[in-house]
Motif scaffolding. Structure first.
Motif, PDB file in Angstrom:
ATOM      1  N   SER B  19      41.293 -28.271  81.502  1.00 36.67           N
ATOM      2  CA  SER B  19      39.827 -27.463  81.634  1.00 36.67           C
ATOM      3  C   SER B  19      40.667 -26.547  82.976  1.00 36.67           C
ATOM      4  O   SER B  19      41.236 -26.363  84.124  1.00 36.67           O
ATOM      5  CB  SER B  19      39.289 -27.962  81.622  1.00 36.67           C
ATOM      6  OG  SER B  19      39.450 -29.130  80.549  1.00 36.67           O
ATOM      7  N   TYR B  20      38.661 -25.906  82.679  1.00 36.26           N
ATOM      8  CA  TYR B  20      38.746 -25.213  83.787  1.00 36.26           C
ATOM      9  C   TYR B  20      37.981 -24.837  84.448  1.00 36.26           C
ATOM     10  O   TYR B  20      36.531 -24.995  84.121  1.00 36.26           O
ATOM     11  CB  TYR B  20      39.071 -23.422  83.227  1.00 36.26           C
ATOM     12  CG  TYR B  20      40.286 -22.419  83.006  1.00 36.26           C
ATOM     13  CD1 TYR B  20      41.137 -22.514  84.041  1.00 36.26           C
ATOM     14  CD2 TYR B  20      40.264 -22.407  81.992  1.00 36.26           C
ATOM     15  CE1 TYR B  20      42.594 -21.975  83.481  1.00 36.26           C
ATOM     16  CE2 TYR B  20      41.765 -22.420  81.801  1.00 36.26           C
ATOM     17  CZ  TYR B  20      42.919 -21.443  82.100  1.00 36.26           C
ATOM     18  OH  TYR B  20      43.483 -20.790  81.453  1.00 36.26           O
ATOM     19  N   GLY B  21      38.160 -26.273  86.054  1.00 28.62           N
ATOM     20  CA  GLY B  21      36.593 -26.669  85.762  1.00 28.62           C
ATOM     21  C   GLY B  21      35.624 -27.373  85.784  1.00 28.62           C
ATOM     22  O   GLY B  21      36.217 -27.773  84.444  1.00 28.62           O
ATOM     23  N   VAL B  24      35.764 -26.025  79.633  1.00 30.02           N
ATOM     24  CA  VAL B  24      36.604 -26.958  79.125  1.00 30.02           C
ATOM     25  C   VAL B  24      37.394 -25.229  77.239  1.00 30.02           C
ATOM     26  O   VAL B  24      36.687 -25.370  77.013  1.00 30.02           O
ATOM     27  CB  VAL B  24      36.216 -28.201  77.984  1.00 30.02           C
ATOM     28  CG1 VAL B  24      37.347 -28.419  76.459  1.00 30.02           C
ATOM     29  CG2 VAL B  24      35.246 -29.215  78.109  1.00 30.02           C
ATOM     30  N   ALA B  25      38.302 -25.605  78.007  1.00 31.10           N
ATOM     31  CA  ALA B  25      39.291 -23.994  77.803  1.00 31.10           C
ATOM     32  C   ALA B  25      39.888 -24.170  75.531  1.00 31.10           C
ATOM     33  O   ALA B  25      40.008 -24.178  74.935  1.00 31.10           O
ATOM     34  CB  ALA B  25      40.625 -22.856  78.042  1.00 31.10           C
ATOM     35  N   VAL B  26      40.377 -25.779  76.493  1.00 31.93           N
ATOM     36  CA  VAL B  26      41.591 -25.908  74.686  1.00 31.93           C
ATOM     37  C   VAL B  26      41.013 -26.990  75.057  1.00 31.93           C
ATOM     38  O   VAL B  26      40.682 -28.449  75.367  1.00 31.93           O
ATOM     39  CB  VAL B  26      42.867 -25.856  74.721  1.00 31.93           C
ATOM     40  CG1 VAL B  26      42.942 -26.455  73.887  1.00 31.93           C
ATOM     41  CG2 VAL B  26      43.041 -24.381  75.589  1.00 31.93           C
ATOM     42  N   PRO B  44      36.818 -16.273  68.003  1.00 30.94           N
ATOM     43  CA  PRO B  44      35.802 -15.680  68.435  1.00 30.94           C
ATOM     44  C   PRO B  44      36.103 -15.596  69.865  1.00 30.94           C
ATOM     45  O   PRO B  44      36.931 -16.223  70.541  1.00 30.94           O
ATOM     46  CB  PRO B  44      34.337 -15.930  68.468  1.00 30.94           C
ATOM     47  CG  PRO B  44      34.261 -17.481  68.356  1.00 30.94           C
ATOM     48  CD  PRO B  44      35.527 -17.522  67.332  1.00 30.94           C
ATOM     49  N   ASN B  45      36.107 -14.655  70.894  1.00 36.10           N
ATOM     50  CA  ASN B  45      36.083 -13.875  72.577  1.00 36.10           C
ATOM     51  C   ASN B  45      35.342 -15.476  73.084  1.00 36.10           C
ATOM     52  O   ASN B  45      34.526 -16.270  72.902  1.00 36.10           O
ATOM     53  CB  ASN B  45      35.786 -13.528  73.215  1.00 36.10           C
ATOM     54  CG  ASN B  45      36.235 -12.099  72.473  1.00 36.10           C
ATOM     55  OD1 ASN B  45      37.008 -12.254  72.678  1.00 36.10           O
ATOM     56  ND2 ASN B  45      35.118 -10.978  72.205  1.00 36.10           N
ATOM     57  N   GLY B  46      36.987 -15.716  73.747  1.00 37.09           N
ATOM     58  CA  GLY B  46      36.185 -17.271  74.605  1.00 37.09           C
ATOM     59  C   GLY B  46      36.936 -18.727  74.269  1.00 37.09           C
ATOM     60  O   GLY B  46      36.150 -19.458  74.692  1.00 37.09           O
ATOM     61  N   ALA B  47      36.773 -18.483  72.470  1.00 37.74           N
ATOM     62  CA  ALA B  47      36.959 -19.256  71.597  1.00 37.74           C
ATOM     63  C   ALA B  47      38.703 -20.927  72.266  1.00 37.74           C
ATOM     64  O   ALA B  47      39.023 -21.404  72.046  1.00 37.74           O
ATOM     65  CB  ALA B  47      38.001 -19.131  69.982  1.00 37.74           C
ATOM     66  N   GLY B  48      38.878 -20.128  73.312  1.00 39.15           N
ATOM     67  CA  GLY B  48      40.922 -20.604  73.581  1.00 39.15           C
ATOM     68  C   GLY B  48      41.829 -20.457  73.257  1.00 39.15           C
ATOM     69  O   GLY B  48      42.607 -20.665  73.479  1.00 39.15           O
ATOM     70  N   LYS B  49      41.571 -19.102  72.416  1.00 34.22           N
ATOM     71  CA  LYS B  49      42.996 -18.925  71.885  1.00 34.22           C
ATOM     72  C   LYS B  49      43.779 -18.484  73.080  1.00 34.22           C
ATOM     73  O   LYS B  49      45.268 -18.646  72.851  1.00 34.22           O
ATOM     74  CB  LYS B  49      42.606 -17.674  70.898  1.00 34.22           C
ATOM     75  CG  LYS B  49      41.923 -17.559  70.133  1.00 34.22           C
ATOM     76  CD  LYS B  49      41.389 -16.389  68.571  1.00 34.22           C
ATOM     77  CE  LYS B  49      41.064 -15.008  69.621  1.00 34.22           C
ATOM     78  NZ  LYS B  49      39.496 -15.263  70.348  1.00 34.22           N
ATOM     79  N   THR B  50      43.728 -17.821  73.783  1.00 35.65           N
ATOM     80  CA  THR B  50      44.256 -16.803  75.197  1.00 35.65           C
ATOM     81  C   THR B  50      44.898 -18.708  75.944  1.00 35.65           C
ATOM     82  O   THR B  50      46.510 -18.055  75.839  1.00 35.65           O
ATOM     83  CB  THR B  50      44.411 -15.936  75.786  1.00 35.65           C
ATOM     84  OG1 THR B  50      43.618 -15.232  75.418  1.00 35.65           O
ATOM     85  CG2 THR B  50      45.099 -16.033  76.913  1.00 35.65           C
ATOM     86  N   THR B  51      44.908 -19.043  76.008  1.00 34.48           N
ATOM     87  CA  THR B  51      44.487 -19.937  76.878  1.00 34.48           C
ATOM     88  C   THR B  51      45.737 -21.126  76.005  1.00 34.48           C
ATOM     89  O   THR B  51      46.230 -21.112  76.712  1.00 34.48           O
ATOM     90  CB  THR B  51      43.314 -21.438  76.917  1.00 34.48           C
ATOM     91  OG1 THR B  51      42.618 -20.395  77.821  1.00 34.48           O
ATOM     92  CG2 THR B  51      44.116 -22.764  78.083  1.00 34.48           C
ATOM     93  N   THR B  52      45.133 -21.708  75.076  1.00 31.87           N
ATOM     94  CA  THR B  52      46.323 -21.522  74.352  1.00 31.87           C
ATOM     95  C   THR B  52      47.585 -21.542  73.888  1.00 31.87           C
ATOM     96  O   THR B  52      48.973 -21.833  74.273  1.00 31.87           O
ATOM     97  CB  THR B  52      45.501 -21.836  72.555  1.00 31.87           C
ATOM     98  OG1 THR B  52      44.784 -22.814  72.604  1.00 31.87           O
ATOM     99  CG2 THR B  52      46.827 -22.574  71.575  1.00 31.87           C
TER     100      THR B  52
HETATM  101  N1  LIG Z   1      41.713 -18.647  84.192  1.00 32.95           N
HETATM  102  C1  LIG Z   1      40.539 -18.893  84.411  1.00 32.95           C
HETATM  103  N2  LIG Z   1      39.843 -19.547  85.157  1.00 32.95           N
HETATM  104  C2  LIG Z   1      38.476 -19.530  84.403  1.00 32.95           C
HETATM  105  N3  LIG Z   1      38.578 -20.175  83.006  1.00 32.95           N
HETATM  106  C3  LIG Z   1      38.848 -19.899  82.322  1.00 32.95           C
HETATM  107  C4  LIG Z   1      40.088 -18.706  82.338  1.00 32.95           C
HETATM  108  N4  LIG Z   1      40.812 -18.071  81.129  1.00 32.95           N
HETATM  109  C5  LIG Z   1      39.962 -19.371  80.634  1.00 32.95           C
HETATM  110  N5  LIG Z   1      38.955 -19.310  81.142  1.00 32.95           N
HETATM  111  C6  LIG Z   1      37.682 -19.564  80.059  1.00 32.95           C
HETATM  112  O1  LIG Z   1      38.480 -20.537  79.312  1.00 32.95           O
HETATM  113  C7  LIG Z   1      37.627 -19.893  78.286  1.00 32.95           C
HETATM  114  C8  LIG Z   1      38.451 -19.804  76.746  1.00 32.95           C
HETATM  115  O2  LIG Z   1      39.115 -18.393  76.845  1.00 32.95           O
HETATM  116  P1  LIG Z   1      40.193 -17.283  76.847  1.00 32.95           P
HETATM  117  O3  LIG Z   1      41.243 -18.920  76.444  1.00 32.95           O
HETATM  118  O4  LIG Z   1      40.723 -16.876  76.797  1.00 32.95           O
HETATM  119  O5  LIG Z   1      39.640 -17.338  74.853  1.00 32.95           O
HETATM  120  P2  LIG Z   1      40.265 -16.275  73.970  1.00 32.95           P
HETATM  121  O6  LIG Z   1      41.212 -16.070  74.462  1.00 32.95           O
HETATM  122  O7  LIG Z   1      39.821 -16.927  72.734  1.00 32.95           O
HETATM  123  O8  LIG Z   1      38.964 -14.907  74.058  1.00 32.95           O
HETATM  124  C9  LIG Z   1      36.637 -18.976  78.270  1.00 32.95           C
HETATM  125  O9  LIG Z   1      35.263 -19.968  78.756  1.00 32.95           O
HETATM  126  C10 LIG Z   1      36.903 -18.391  79.564  1.00 32.95           C
HETATM  127  O10 LIG Z   1      36.200 -17.985  80.281  1.00 32.95           O
END
Ligand SMILES: Nc1ncnc2c1ncn2[C@@H]1O[C@H](COP(=O)(O)OP(=O)(O)O)[C@@H](O)[C@H]1O
Ligand SMILES: [Mg+2]
Lengths: 360, 314
Positions: B19-21, B24-26, B44-52
């Protein structure tokens, strides 16, 4: 591993070592940035040339004085007397134009003669040039009016290299330049890498972090050698600035000082994410030192209460040590207090910066 | 491919949370990526792919969950893992002032058993650009160079985050060729994308991700088959008021129906029965057609049927 066709692999040489590659990248980035080359090499030389010429030692002190007489139709009595002196350049003016000339620096002093023949001098006592002019003009006037000197004196001018303003200036400009290129060189580079997410990309590889930081210091070391050669070489060739100390000691002071300035740069670049943020921080660190650390005038002009603070600044230590080496031929042992201050900054900056450093 | 998962897993993720604050990203995510497999995270964008993917890459700290790849964890042996994986981040600007070859030589120097620069240049078809400054490269060339930087260490597992986002169709196809070639050499790939055609074209198996969770997983074929419909019918009509979704769903050969921004989408099993039935229905309601399209069901349709939203909403 089930590799169908193993690609050919060239054996590794010293060029493939990461410290070599990292350092090469630093040089390439520096050399391919014409603005950086200008600020590091050309600007300090131009500044030295400009200031050296502006403040070159004049063979005899002359003072330019505006003479104002109460009645402008009457022949200026004072003006005639002063014109006999070689040291005084006289300009007859009205009060208004004389004040204007004083403000703009065209005259150093105004001499006002009232109807009764009394002279009053008008000038800013904080201006060295004006105080000197007052002495010269008054002396010339009293002498022309018939004063006889009770003691016979003569002047023996010292304009030998080593005690002129330009001699004072060159080591100070070298210190300032090392500060600028250290703080900008590291601070800006780190923020640029962070902004582009390249720092994050680099730590996604097995890159050695100590070697990454070392590459910055090595490239600074090489560039700084050229900075020293350019600036000191210019001072020596054009203004005959003396090099009385050992060149190795001079280089050591420059390298050690630059190490502490690079540490300041690293500190500035530990967390900032934008160029604006790092510019602000860098200026906030460098500006006070330009003023306080005795680059353009001696730091001893500041009040005594400020002296401990002024002496603790890394640029003060570097400037003082460089001057002691170049002008007085001091050995490294003689500048130990300054080297101690620099060592403190080296340790403090790197310890804090490496602890706080953000790769993202 | 299924057998490979059990033989030796390239990547195993269990109960991942971040979670970021308040965001909940993942949110409790599991993954199994087999050796020699190309695995896609589609969402879709914001799904949490990059975070994962960045947690898997050891670049972002997780709140909880387990990550194991190539039989190791980040806690055990980060140095060895860094030597064995290749990473291309979603957004990295390589240094504009360096040339392609210089950049690759730099990345090469970090690895113990790297490829030659020329080998990787050929892999990503950038031989002619070897001595060009990065500032002169097109978007597609820059992106292929980023992948080349990931390949230079001869990785066993390659992570690609949105490798073709923002590229024109030709550049995308070139990138797909590069990925195909790496896959053919017998290593594993984890990639993220929000293009369903890319996932379908490249991936052996896919996890569809939404709001930090996997909402469906399987091969592209399995996922599409899960719809129970092979065909999609889209139509628009002037007489919207007269059309009832419930009645549409009752028509022969039609499995599901939805109305989205004035366009009806129908999941259909047998087009040759469903279309005549639809036309007859519309005629009976006096609702003339203004548009009619059919296409084979795609992963996009799977996503829409699962979430009611499109993959690319903006
Ligand atoms: N460093 C960060 N600080 C705060 N929120 C983040 C950060 N990185 C990602 N998020 C949030 O986490 C969620 C998932 O983001 P992300 O993993 O980038 O999704 P995706 O790659 O699928 O588009 C989004 O709502 C994004 O705004
Ligand atoms: Mg992303």
């Amino acid at each position: 591993m089930s590799e169908t066709r193993e690609p050919r692999r060239t054996p590794r040489t010293w060029r493939d070592a990461q410290i070599v590659q990292l350092t090469l990248v630093r040089f390439r980035e520096f050399l391919r940035e014409p603005e950086a080359l200008f600020w590091v090499f050309i600007f300090p030389v131009l500044l030295t040339a400009g200031l050296g010429l502006a403040f070159r030692s004049k063979p005899v002190d002359t003072a330019t004085v505006a003479v104002v007489t109460a009645d402008i139709h009457a022949p200026p009595h004072v003006g005639e007397l002063l014109a006999r002196s070689k040291s005084v350049v006289v300009r007859a003016m009205t009060v208004d134009s004389a004040m204007e000339a004083l403000r703009t620096g065209r005259v150093a002093l105004i001499a006002i003669e009232d109807l009764g023949g009394r002279i009053s001098y008008r000038y800013d006592p904080a201006r060295d040039e004006s105080r000197t002019a007052r002495l010269i003009v008054d002396d010339a006037l009293q002498h022309a009016a018939g004063r006889v000197e009770p003691v016979a004196t003569s002047d023996d001018y010292v304009t030998a290299p080593g005690s002129r303003y330009v001699d004072f200036l060159v080591p100070g400009l070298l210190g300032m330049n090392l500060l600028g290129s250290g703080v900008w060189g590291l601070g800006f580079a780190m923020v640029d890498l962070r902004r582009k997410r390249l720092l994050k990309r680099l730590i996604a590889t097995p890159m050695s972090r100590p070697q990454f930081f070392a590459s910055f210091l090595i490239s600074r070391l090489v560039v700084l050698s050229f900075e020293v050669i350019a600036l000191v070489g210019f001072g020596v060739l054009v203004f005959h600035v003396p090099l009385r100390g050992s060149l190795w000691s001079l280089l050591f002071i420059a390298v050690f000082g630059a190490l502490s300035f690079s540490g300041l740069g690293l500190l500035v670049g530990t967390r900032a994410k934008t160029v604006e943020a790092v510019s602000g921080l860098a200026n906030a660190i460098m500006l006070p030192m330009w003023v306080l650390s005795g680059t353009f005038f001696s730091a001893s002009h500041f009040p005594d209460v400020m002296q401990p603070f002024v002496r603790a600044l890394p640029l003060t230590a570097v400037n003082d040590a460089l001057r002691a080496n170049m002008l007085q031929g001091a050995s490294l042992g003689a500048v130990m207090p300054q080297l101690g201050v620099i060592a403190f900054w080296v340790v403090a900056c790197y310890a804090v910066a490496l602890k706080l450093f953000r790769w993202r | 491919m299924q057998a490979a998962v059990h033989k030796s897993a390239a990547l195993v993720v269990r109960g991942l949370r971040k979670s970021y604050g308040d965001v909940v990203a993942v949110d409790g995510l599991d993954l199994d990526v087999g050796a020699q497999e190309c695995f896609g995270l589609l969402g879709p964008n914001g799904a949490g792919k990059t975070t994962t993917i960045e947690i898997c890459e050891g670049l972002v700290d997780r709140d909880s969950g387990d990550v194991e790849m190539l039989g190791r964890t980040w806690e055990q042996d980060p140095k060895a893992l860094r030597q064995r994986i290749g990473i291309s981040l979603q957004e990295t600007q390589l240094s504009d002032k360096l040339t392609v070859r210089e950049t690759l030589a730099l990345f090469r120097s970090f690895y113990e058993h790297p490829h030659d620069v020329s080998h990787v240049l050929a892999q990503v078809q950038l031989e002619e650009k070897a001595n060009a400054r990065i500032s002169t490269l097109s978007g597609g060339q820059k992106q292929r160079l980023a992948v080349a930087c990931a390949l230079i260490g001869d990785p066993e597992l390659l992570f690609l985050d949105e490798p073709t986002t923002g590229l024109d169709p030709q550049s995308r196809r070139q990138m797909w060729d590069v990925i195909d070639k790496f896959r053919a050499s017998g290593h594993s790939i984890v990639l993220t994308t929000h293009y369903m055609d890319e996932a379908e074209r490249l991936c052996d198996r896919i996890a569809i991700v939404d709001h930090g969770r996997v909402i469906a997983r399987g091969t592209p074929r399995e996922l599409i088959a899960s719809l129970g419909a092979e065909q999609m019918i889209e139509f628009a009509s002037e007489g919207t008021a007269a059309i009832d979704l419930g009645e549409l769903r009752q028509l022969e050969g039609i499995i599901d129906a939805r109305l989205d921004a004035g366009t009806y989408s129908l999941q259909a099993k047998e087009l040759h029965r469903a279309v005549p039935a639809l036309l007859a229905y519309l005629a009976s309601r006096g609702a003339p057609l203004t548009e009619l399209k059919t296409h084979s069901a795609t992963l996009e349709d799977v996503f829409v049927s699962l979430t009611g939203r499109h993959l690319r909403d903006e």
